[in-house]
Motif scaffolding. Structure first.
Motif, PDB file in Angstrom:
ATOM      1  N   ASP A  64       0.865  -1.185   0.000  1.00 38.82           N
ATOM      2  CA  ASP A  64       0.000   0.000   0.000  1.00 38.82           C
ATOM      3  C   ASP A  64       0.898   1.231   0.000  1.00 38.82           C
ATOM      4  O   ASP A  64       1.967   1.226   0.626  1.00 38.82           O
ATOM      5  N   HIS A 103      -9.750   3.158  -9.050  1.00 39.74           N
ATOM      6  CA  HIS A 103     -10.079   2.699 -10.412  1.00 39.74           C
ATOM      7  C   HIS A 103      -9.078   3.172 -11.469  1.00 39.74           C
ATOM      8  O   HIS A 103      -8.831   2.459 -12.433  1.00 39.74           O
ATOM      9  N   LYS A 124     -14.042  -4.360  -8.776  1.00 44.01           N
ATOM     10  CA  LYS A 124     -14.843  -3.599  -9.725  1.00 44.01           C
ATOM     11  C   LYS A 124     -14.609  -2.096  -9.546  1.00 44.01           C
ATOM     12  O   LYS A 124     -14.160  -1.726  -8.469  1.00 44.01           O
ATOM     13  N   ARG A 193     -12.600   7.846  -3.315  1.00 48.51           N
ATOM     14  CA  ARG A 193     -13.896   8.258  -3.875  1.00 48.51           C
ATOM     15  C   ARG A 193     -14.104   9.766  -3.837  1.00 48.51           C
ATOM     16  O   ARG A 193     -15.019  10.280  -4.467  1.00 48.51           O
TER      17      ARG A 193
END
Ligand SMILES: NC(=O)c1ccc[n+]([C@@H]2O[C@H](COP(=O)([O-])OP(=O)(O)OC[C@H]3O[C@@H](n4cnc5c(N)ncnc54)[C@H](O)[C@@H]3O)[C@@H](O)[C@H]2O)c1
Length: 369
Positions: A64, A103, A124, A193
């Protein structure tokens, strides 16, 4: 030496042989060594899923970018943590990886893994952009190793029950579908996000896929998408916090999907799935089925036809879903490990996931102004 002593001297060691053999087998057993790329929010459920598959595979390493995540997860999981993907892949001999990252870097991660011929379970959506998804599909085909995209809801047994009810004709001819996912998302301090670039959109891009791939399983492909997105409630994020899409399936079924990260529902202050309402419904000319995914998982069946094992004609039949939500992640992990071991073919390929991304992106392309 008395005869009894001789018998004990021979039989006792023979009795121990199977145990010894078993222990040697355990020592020699080859567990699949799994690496996690990304140790943020969703890593917890994947870690638990992997633990459930402990007889086949074990977490061997993770990486990470955030040093605090490396530090805390190393202590929590007891495996080495690395600050970059390349360092992890060069330092530890892995059999497969699980990619749990924003993403916009899915393509970069896939390049690094596939050039090493490593099977990947990729969360996803497959990517943030269409050209990235197509490139991932091409690279996966070229590498010829298992690549499973994380449409985890497809692995929950409750969805199979709904697919069966509809495909056996108990709702008659399907006409209309409706799906929603409403919550007040608890953004983590590092949450990708918040960033439009890292997400490739907002709530729709992040969350609607879970509704659409389930609807695809029940009703087939979506052909047209139009609708509205809005950004009024969540200053923390750059993308839309709310979206409403109108869908037309290739079969002629029409429907709508509503997604929001700006809805406060009871329990919203606590961790997901508290305060999250997710459901879908499909109706036809002879019946209807409602799939309540959370907070209170259950299915409502209605048919006017005689002979259905699940529902009597003319009345609603409500059936609780006993398997916890996490089952979808455990079954998905089990399936992925079987694919890595060559026992199954991936149920959700990059090509399937690219079709889903196309549907998602259509809303941004076609939204009404
Ligand atoms: N299937 C589901 O229900 C579900 C639920 C949540 C998230 N997801 C998906 O999982 C993925 C991750 O989501 P999340 O909620 O865990 O996000 P998150 O922001 O909590 O975690 C992402 C992690 O990736 C790390 N990271 C970023 N760039 C990196 C790099 N180059 N190398 C290594 N690590 C890097 C970040 O530091 C962070 O810890 C996304 O694709 C998301 O859509 C799926």
């Amino acid at each position: 030496m008395p005869i009894v002593a001789i018998v004990i001297w021979i039989v006792l060691p023979i009795g121990w042989l199977p145990i010894l053999k078993n222990n040697l087998q355990m020592m020699n057993k080859r567990y699949l060594k799994i690496g996690f790329i990304g140790a943020g929010r969703v890593a917890d459920v994947h870690y638990n899923a992997l633990q459930e598959c402990g007889e086949v595979a074990q977490l061997a390493a993770f990486c990470d970018l955030r040093p605090e995540a490396v530090y805390s997860r190393q202590k929590e999981w007891g495996v080495p943590g690395f600050a970059s993907i390349a360092t992890m892949l060069d330092s530890v001999q892995l059999d497969a990886v699980v990619a749990l990252v924003p993403h916009n870097i899915h393509l970069d991660v896939m390049k690094k893994c596939l050039e090493r011929k490593l099977p990947v379970l990729l969360e996803k959506p497959i990517a943030a952009k269409m050209e990235e998804a197509l490139e991932i599909t091409r690279l996966s085909d070229e590498a010829g190793v298992p690549v499973l995209v994380g449409h985890n809801g497809l692995f929950h047994p409750s969805l199979d029950r709904i697919v069966k009810f509809v495909s056996e004709g108990w709702i008659g001819k399907p006409l209309m579908a409706s799906a929603k996912s409403l919550q007040w998302l608890d953004f983590r301090p590092w949450d990708f996000r918040k960033s439009l670039e890292q997400t490739g959109g907002g709530a729709w891009m992040d969350c609607a896929g879970h509704l659409i791939y389930r609807l695809n399983a029940i009703l087939g492909e979506v052909q047209d998408v139009t609708g509205f997105v809005s950004h009024q409630a969540r200053d923390e994020m750059e993308g839309e916090d709310t979206a409403i899409a109108v869908l037309r399936f290739a079969s002629g079924v029409i429907g709508h999907a509503v997604v929001s990260y700006g809805c406060k529902l009871p329990g919203y202050e606590k961790d997901w799935p508290s305060g999250c309402e997710q459901m879908l419904m499909v109706s036809g000319d002879k019946g209807m089925v409602e799939y309540h995914i959370c907070p209170d998982p259950h299915i409502r069946y209605y048919t006017e036809l005689e002979g259905c094992e699940i529902a009597k004609p003319g009345v609603w039949e409500e059936v609780a879903v006993d398997e916890p939500f996490e089952t979808s992640f455990t079954e998905q992990m089990r399936h992925f490990l079987e694919c890595v071991n060559g026992k199954q073919k991936c149920k959700v390929t990059p090509m399937d996931a690219t079709r889903l991304l196309k549907t998602l992106l259509k809303l941004y392309e076609n939204q009404e102004n």
